[in-house]
Design a protein around this motif. Structure first.
Motif, PDB file in Angstrom:
ATOM      1  N   ALA A   6      30.747  50.327  16.951  1.00  0.00           N
ATOM      2  CA  ALA A   6      29.741  50.990  16.127  1.00  0.00           C
ATOM      3  C   ALA A   6      29.797  52.505  16.321  1.00  0.00           C
ATOM      4  O   ALA A   6      29.692  53.276  15.366  1.00  0.00           O
ATOM      5  N   LYS A   7      29.990  52.917  17.572  1.00  0.00           N
ATOM      6  CA  LYS A   7      30.069  54.355  17.866  1.00  0.00           C
ATOM      7  C   LYS A   7      31.274  54.982  17.167  1.00  0.00           C
ATOM      8  O   LYS A   7      31.198  56.115  16.654  1.00  0.00           O
ATOM      9  N   LEU A   8      32.413  54.251  17.148  1.00  0.00           N
ATOM     10  CA  LEU A   8      33.636  54.768  16.536  1.00  0.00           C
ATOM     11  C   LEU A   8      33.691  54.536  15.028  1.00  0.00           C
ATOM     12  O   LEU A   8      34.622  54.985  14.368  1.00  0.00           O
ATOM     13  N   GLY A   9      32.709  53.788  14.490  1.00  0.00           N
ATOM     14  CA  GLY A   9      32.708  53.501  13.059  1.00  0.00           C
ATOM     15  C   GLY A   9      33.759  52.482  12.657  1.00  0.00           C
ATOM     16  O   GLY A   9      34.149  52.418  11.484  1.00  0.00           O
ATOM     17  N   ASN A  10      34.227  51.661  13.597  1.00  0.00           N
ATOM     18  CA  ASN A  10      35.237  50.632  13.317  1.00  0.00           C
ATOM     19  C   ASN A  10      34.505  49.353  12.888  1.00  0.00           C
ATOM     20  O   ASN A  10      34.113  48.523  13.712  1.00  0.00           O
ATOM     21  N   LYS A  11      34.333  49.192  11.584  1.00  0.00           N
ATOM     22  CA  LYS A  11      33.525  48.083  11.056  1.00  0.00           C
ATOM     23  C   LYS A  11      34.210  46.731  11.236  1.00  0.00           C
ATOM     24  O   LYS A  11      33.536  45.708  11.404  1.00  0.00           O
ATOM     25  N   GLN A  12      35.538  46.704  11.192  1.00  0.00           N
ATOM     26  CA  GLN A  12      36.248  45.435  11.389  1.00  0.00           C
ATOM     27  C   GLN A  12      36.066  44.930  12.819  1.00  0.00           C
ATOM     28  O   GLN A  12      35.785  43.749  13.052  1.00  0.00           O
ATOM     29  N   ALA A  13      36.199  45.826  13.793  1.00  0.00           N
ATOM     30  CA  ALA A  13      35.983  45.435  15.190  1.00  0.00           C
ATOM     31  C   ALA A  13      34.537  45.023  15.407  1.00  0.00           C
ATOM     32  O   ALA A  13      34.250  44.094  16.174  1.00  0.00           O
ATOM     33  N   TYR A  14      33.618  45.702  14.728  1.00  0.00           N
ATOM     34  CA  TYR A  14      32.192  45.355  14.827  1.00  0.00           C
ATOM     35  C   TYR A  14      31.952  43.916  14.359  1.00  0.00           C
ATOM     36  O   TYR A  14      31.223  43.147  15.009  1.00  0.00           O
ATOM     37  N   ALA A  15      32.603  43.531  13.235  1.00  0.00           N
ATOM     38  CA  ALA A  15      32.464  42.154  12.724  1.00  0.00           C
ATOM     39  C   ALA A  15      33.138  41.155  13.661  1.00  0.00           C
ATOM     40  O   ALA A  15      32.609  40.069  13.929  1.00  0.00           O
ATOM     41  N   ASP A  16      34.335  41.518  14.189  1.00  0.00           N
ATOM     42  CA  ASP A  16      35.047  40.612  15.106  1.00  0.00           C
ATOM     43  C   ASP A  16      34.222  40.318  16.356  1.00  0.00           C
ATOM     44  O   ASP A  16      34.296  39.225  16.924  1.00  0.00           O
ATOM     45  N   ALA A  17      33.429  41.300  16.807  1.00  0.00           N
ATOM     46  CA  ALA A  17      32.597  41.098  18.001  1.00  0.00           C
ATOM     47  C   ALA A  17      31.621  39.951  17.789  1.00  0.00           C
ATOM     48  O   ALA A  17      31.356  39.170  18.705  1.00  0.00           O
TER      49      ALA A  17
ATOM     50  N   MET B 117      39.821  56.876  29.962  1.00  0.00           N
ATOM     51  CA  MET B 117      40.722  56.768  28.815  1.00  0.00           C
ATOM     52  C   MET B 117      39.960  57.113  27.546  1.00  0.00           C
ATOM     53  O   MET B 117      38.713  57.103  27.532  1.00  0.00           O
ATOM     54  N   PRO B 118      40.652  57.409  26.450  1.00  0.00           N
ATOM     55  CA  PRO B 118      39.977  57.671  25.167  1.00  0.00           C
ATOM     56  C   PRO B 118      39.233  56.430  24.681  1.00  0.00           C
ATOM     57  O   PRO B 118      39.604  55.302  25.013  1.00  0.00           O
ATOM     58  N   ASP B 119      38.191  56.652  23.871  1.00  0.00           N
ATOM     59  CA  ASP B 119      37.386  55.536  23.364  1.00  0.00           C
ATOM     60  C   ASP B 119      38.209  54.562  22.533  1.00  0.00           C
ATOM     61  O   ASP B 119      37.968  53.349  22.562  1.00  0.00           O
ATOM     62  N   SER B 120      39.185  55.072  21.780  1.00  0.00           N
ATOM     63  CA  SER B 120      40.002  54.177  20.949  1.00  0.00           C
ATOM     64  C   SER B 120      40.815  53.218  21.825  1.00  0.00           C
ATOM     65  O   SER B 120      40.934  52.023  21.525  1.00  0.00           O
ATOM     66  N   SER B 121      41.367  53.726  22.940  1.00  0.00           N
ATOM     67  CA  SER B 121      42.108  52.857  23.866  1.00  0.00           C
ATOM     68  C   SER B 121      41.170  51.895  24.573  1.00  0.00           C
ATOM     69  O   SER B 121      41.502  50.722  24.802  1.00  0.00           O
ATOM     70  N   ARG B 122      39.971  52.369  24.923  1.00  0.00           N
ATOM     71  CA  ARG B 122      38.985  51.498  25.576  1.00  0.00           C
ATOM     72  C   ARG B 122      38.555  50.360  24.649  1.00  0.00           C
ATOM     73  O   ARG B 122      38.334  49.231  25.091  1.00  0.00           O
ATOM     74  N   LEU B 123      38.466  50.655  23.350  1.00  0.00           N
ATOM     75  CA  LEU B 123      38.084  49.617  22.382  1.00  0.00           C
ATOM     76  C   LEU B 123      39.119  48.501  22.358  1.00  0.00           C
ATOM     77  O   LEU B 123      38.781  47.311  22.374  1.00  0.00           O
ATOM     78  N   SER B 124      40.412  48.886  22.329  1.00  0.00           N
ATOM     79  CA  SER B 124      41.485  47.882  22.334  1.00  0.00           C
ATOM     80  C   SER B 124      41.459  47.061  23.620  1.00  0.00           C
ATOM     81  O   SER B 124      41.640  45.841  23.605  1.00  0.00           O
ATOM     82  N   LEU B 125      41.210  47.725  24.757  1.00  0.00           N
ATOM     83  CA  LEU B 125      41.169  47.029  26.041  1.00  0.00           C
ATOM     84  C   LEU B 125      39.982  46.065  26.107  1.00  0.00           C
ATOM     85  O   LEU B 125      40.099  44.941  26.607  1.00  0.00           O
ATOM     86  N   LEU B 126      38.839  46.489  25.569  1.00  0.00           N
ATOM     87  CA  LEU B 126      37.654  45.612  25.552  1.00  0.00           C
ATOM     88  C   LEU B 126      37.894  44.392  24.670  1.00  0.00           C
ATOM     89  O   LEU B 126      37.423  43.287  24.974  1.00  0.00           O
ATOM     90  N   GLN B 127      38.648  44.570  23.581  1.00  0.00           N
ATOM     91  CA  GLN B 127      38.984  43.433  22.717  1.00  0.00           C
ATOM     92  C   GLN B 127      39.805  42.402  23.489  1.00  0.00           C
ATOM     93  O   GLN B 127      39.534  41.203  23.452  1.00  0.00           O
TER      94      GLN B 127
END
Length: 707
Positions: free
Chosen positions: A83-94, A47-57
Motif C-alpha cells: 500500500a505504501k509503494l502503491g503496488n495494487k497487485q501485491a496488495y490484492a495478492d496479500a 534494503m530498499p522498500d521494493s526489494s523488501r516487498l519481494s522478500l516479504l512475498q
C-alpha cells in the motif's frame, strides 16, 4: 469388498489441494523451515522498500508449510508495504495469502472472506491473474466444505480467467481439478471429458508429467465405466511415461491402478504383482496413506482367493499404516477387511469386535462431516446477513449524507447571520441615531439564535438515536455469536455420543438375527449394553440440564436437607455398575450434615461425580464419601483409588472443547457432566474443586452453605 471409489476420493482430494497451493504459491519450495530462517536473516538487513516487498512475498509464501499464523502476520506486513509503494497487485495478492492462512487452519469461512476480498480488489484494477487465483482458492475452500457444485462453479470461473490470459499452467490444473470432482461425484462421462481436455493441453506443451497424470486419470475413468481394454491401454501408457521420467510416486499410482484393473478381471496373480511393486514405491516415499490403501487391496485379492491368513496379514499392515497416516477412511477400509476375514473363519467374537471399531470410526467421520455441514450452513447464513448489513449500511450512509447536506446548509445560514450581525454593528456605529432600526436588528438576531439552537437540538437527537441503534446492533451480534457457539457444541456432542450406543445395539441385533451369535454370547454382550444405555441415560440427563441452563437459565429452589440421603440414593442407583466392577463404595458420615441448597441439583452433582469415579476405577478399587461442617459451611468429598489424571487432563476437566473421555473398561463420556456440576454448585453459592494424582486416584470437594 474394498471400496475403490473411496480410495480414489481421498487420493483425488490430496492431489487437488496440492495442485491448488502450487497455483497460488509459485515458489512452493520455500515452504521449508531452513529457507524461512534464511529469508528472515536477509529481512533483518537494510534494503530498499521494493526489494523488501519481494522478500516479504517469498517469506509469506514460505510460511505456508511452516506456520499459518506467521504466514498471516507477514502477509499483513507485506500488504502494508504494498500500500505504501502503491503496488495494487501485491496488495490484492496479500489478501489471497491471508485466506490461505485460514484455509490451512481449516477456518474456511474466514478463508472464503479473504478470497472474496482478494477477488474484488483484483477485479477493481483488472488484475486477471489475481482474479484467477482468488477464484481457484474459493473452489478449494468449497471443496474442503464438501460443496462440489460451488467448487465446480468457481473452478470454471477460474478456468475462464486463465484462458483469457493464456495461463497454461492454471488452465491445466483447473481441468484436472474439475475432472477429479466429477469423478468423486461418480459422473464419469463428465470427468472423462475434462481429463481428455487436460491431456490435449499437456500434450500441446510436451509436459510429460502432466501427460502421465492425465492418462492415469482417464485409465481410472474407463475402469469404473467397465471399458477395461481402454483402461489397460491408458494405464500402461501412463506407467511408461512416469517411469521414464523417474516419477516414483506417479509410477506407483499407475501400478496401483493396473492392480485394481486386474483384480476386477479376476487375474489375481497379475494384480498382486503390480500391487507389490506399488507398495515398494510408496514405502520408498514414506507415503503411509497410499501404502495402507494398497495393502487393503492386496487383502481383497487374498480374500477372493480364500487365503484368509494372507488377507489378515495385509489387512493388519494396512490398519497400522492408516493409523500412522491418521486417515480415518483408510482405517475404516482396513477394519472392514478384518471383519470379512474373521467371518470367513467363523470367529464371530473377533468379527464383532472389529465391526464395533468400524462403527465407532464411521461415527467419528460422520461427526466431522456434520461439523463441516454446520460450518457451510453458518457461512451461507453469515454471507446473507452480510449482504443485508451492506444494504443497511448503504441506507445509513445515504441518511448520513443527507444529514451532512443539512449541516452544510445550516452552516451557510450561520455564515449569513454572522455577516448580517457585522453589518448591523457597522450600521450602529455609523448611524448612531437610528436606535429604532438597531432594536429591529437585535430582535432578528435573537430569533435566528433560537432557530440555530433548535437545529442543534435536532442534530443531537439524531446523533443519539444513531448511537443507540449501533449499540443495539452490537449487543445482538454478541448474543447471536454466543447462541451459535452453544448450538454448535450441543449438536457436536449429540451427534457423537448418542449415535454410538444406538449403532452398537443395531449391530448386535443384526448379528443375532443372522444367527451368528448364540443366546449365551448374547447374554454377555447385553450386560455390557446395559451399562452403555445407563451411561447414555445419565448423559441425556446432563445434556438436558445443561442445554436448559444455557438457553433458559438455571432456576434453584433451596431447601434444608441431609446430604447423607442423597449419597445413599445415588449409591443404590449405581449398585449394578458398582457390582459389575467389584468396587468398594462406602461413606463415613456418622452424623447428619444438613445443607441449604436445591436438593435435586446437589443430587445430580453427586450422581455425576459418583458416575465419573465408577468409570475411571479398576475392578477392586474403592470409592469413599465424606461430609463435615466447617465454619458454617458443609464440605462433601468423594474419593476414589482409580487411575487419576495427568496435569494436562486436569487443565481440561471443566472445558467443553475437550469432550471425549474413555473409562477403564472403554466407557465413553464427555466433560459435560462436570461442567454442569460446576454450574449447579456455583448457582447454589458453593465451590467445587478436585485433587488428583496419576495412578493414585482423584478426590472431588464440594463446599456448600448450611443456612
Amino acid at each position: 469388498m474394498f471400496n475403490f471409489y473411496t480410495c480414489k476420493f481421498y487420493t483425488g482430494r490430496i492431489r487437488y489441494i496440492i495442485v491448488l497451493c502450487l497455483t497460488v504459491l509459485t515458489n512452493y519450495g520455500f515452504a521449508q523451515k531452513r529457507k524461512v530462517d534464511s529469508l528472515q536473516k536477509v529481512l533483518s538487513q537494510t534494503m530498499p522498500d521494493s526489494s523488501r516487498l519481494s522478500l516479504l512475498q517469498q517469506l509469506t509464501e514460505a510460511y505456508s508449510g511452516v506456520d499459518p499464523h506467521k504466514k498471516f502476520y507477514y502477509a499483513n506486513i507485506y500488504q502494508n508495504l504494498a500500500a505504501k509503494l502503491g503496488n495494487k497487485q501485491a496488495y490484492a495478492d496479500a489478501y489471497v495469502h491471508m485466506g490461505i492462512s485460514y484455509g490451512i487452519q481449516s477456518k474456511l469461512d474466514s478463508a472464503l472472506y479473504y478470497f472474496d476480498v482478494a477477488y474484488n480488489q483484483s477485479k477493481s484494477i483488472n488484475y486477471q491473474l489475481g482474479m484467477g487465483r482468488s477464484l481457484a482458492c474459493m473452489a478449494y475452500a468449497y471443496d474442503r466444505l464438501d460443496d462440489e457444485q460451488e467448487s465446480i462453479k468457481y473452478n470454471i470461473k477460474a478456468l475462464k480467467v486463465y484462458k483469457k490470459i493464456a495461463y497454461t499452467r492454471g488452465i491445466n490444473q483447473c481441468l484436472v481439478n474439475i475432472g477429479s470432482i466429477y469423478y468423486e461425484m461418480k459422473q464419469y462421462s463428465l470427468a472423462e471429458s475434462y481429463f481428455q481436455q487436460a491431456l490435449k493441453s499437456y500434450s500441446a506443451v510436451s509436459d510429460k508429467a502432466g501427460i502421465g497424470s492425465a492418462l492415469y486419470e482417464l485409465g481410472n475413468c474407463y475402469q469404473v465405466m467397465g471399458q477395461f481394454v481402454k483402461a489397460l491401454s491408458h494405464l500402461n501408457q501412463s506407467l511408461q511415461i512416469r517411469e521414464s521420467v523417474g516419477d516414483i510416486n506417479g509410477g506407483s499410482l499407475s501400478r496401483k491402478g493396473l492392480g485394481r484393473l486386474f483384480y476386477k478381471r479376476k487375474e489375481y496373480s497379475e494384480a498382486l504383482r503390480h500391487f507389490n511393486i506399488a507398495i515398494t514405491g510408496f514405502r520408498t516415499l514414506h507415503d503411509k496413506f497410499e501404502e495402507a490403501t494398497t495393502h487393503t487391496m492386496v487383502a481383497d485379492v487374498y480374500l477372493a482367493l480364500q487365503q484368509d491368513e494372507h488377507a489378515e496379514e495385509h489387512a493388519l499392515l494396512a490398519m497400522n499404516l492408516a493409523q500412522a497416516a491418521q486417515s480415518k477412511i483408510a482405517i475404516a477400509d482396513a477394519l472392514q477387511k478384518l471383519v470379512e476375514v474373521y467371518k470367513m473363519r467363523n470367529q464371530i467374537e473377533k468379527a464383532f469386535q472389529y465391526q464395533s471399531r468400524y462403527i465407532a470410526n464411521q461415527d467419528s467421520i460422520q461427526a466431522e462431516n456434520a461439523l463441516k455441514n454446520v460450518t457451510l450452513t453458518e457461512f451461507n447464513r453469515i454471507r446473507v446477513e452480510n449482504a443485508e448489513l451492506a444494504a443497511d449500511n448503504k441506507q445509513i450512509t445515504k441518511q448520513i449524507t443527507g444529514y451532512e447536506s443539512q449541516v452544510k446548509k445550516y452552516s451557510s445560514v450561520i455564515i449569513i447571520i454572522i455577516i448580517i450581525l457585522a453589518s448591523v454593528c457597522l450600521l450602529l456605529i455609523v448611524q448612531y441615531r437610528r436606535n429604532i432600526e438597531k432594536h429591529a436588528a437585535n430582535k432578528l438576531l435573537t430569533k435566528q439564535k433560537e432557530e440555530i439552537a433548535q437545529i442543534n437540538t435536532t442534530l443531537e437527537k439524531l446523533n443519539h438515536d444513531l448511537n443507540e441503534q449501533m449499540d443495539l446492533t452490537h449487543r445482538q451480534n454478541v448474543e447471536l455469536e454466543r447462541l451459535n457457539d452453544v448450538k454448535n457444541k450441543f449438536f457436536s456432542i449429540v451427534s457423537h455420543d448418542l449415535r454410538s450406543p444406538l449403532s452398537t445395539l443395531q449391530t448386535l441385533l443384526e448379528i443375532y438375527h443372522d444367527g451368528e451369535i448364540g443366546e449365551k454370547e448374547l447374554s454377555g454382550l447385553l450386560i455390557k449394553l446395559e451399562d452403555t444405555i445407563l451411561s447414555t441415560g445419565n448423559f441425556l440427563d446432563n445434556l438436558l440440564e445443561w442445554s436448559k441452563s444455557q438457553f433458559e437459565g438455571i432456576q434453584i429452589n433451596p431447601v434444608d436437607f441431609d446430604v447423607r440421603y442423597c449419597i445413599d440414593e445415588n449409591i443404590q442407583l449405581y449398585a449394578t455398575k458398582i457390582g459389575l466392577k467389584n468396587l468398594h463404595v462406602k461413606h463415613s458420615i456418622a452424623t447428619p450434615v444438613n445443607l441449604f441448597a436445591d436438593r435435586n441439583m446437589i443430587s445430580l452433582v453427586i450422581r455425576n461425580l459418583l458416575s465419573n469415579s465408577v468409570k475411571f476405577c479398576n475392578p477392586g478399587d474403592s470409592i469413599t464419601f465424606h461430609a463435615e461442617i466447617i465454619d458454617d459451611r458443609a464440605v462433601v468429598s468423594i474419593k476414589d483409588t482409580g487411575r487419576g489424571m495427568s496435569d494436562d487432563d486436569q487443565d481440561k476437566v471443566f472445558n467443553l472443547d475437550h469432550t471425549l473421555t474413555t473409562g477403564t473398561q472403554g466407557e465413553k463420556g464427555s466433560h459435560l457432566g462436570l461442567i454442569l456440576c460446576r454450574d449447579m454448585v456455583m448457582q447454589n453459592n458453593g465451590v467445587i474443586w478436585f485433587e488428583s494424582i496419576l495412578g493414585v486416584g482423584t478426590t472431588f470437594y464440594i463446599d456448600l452453605p448450611i443456612v
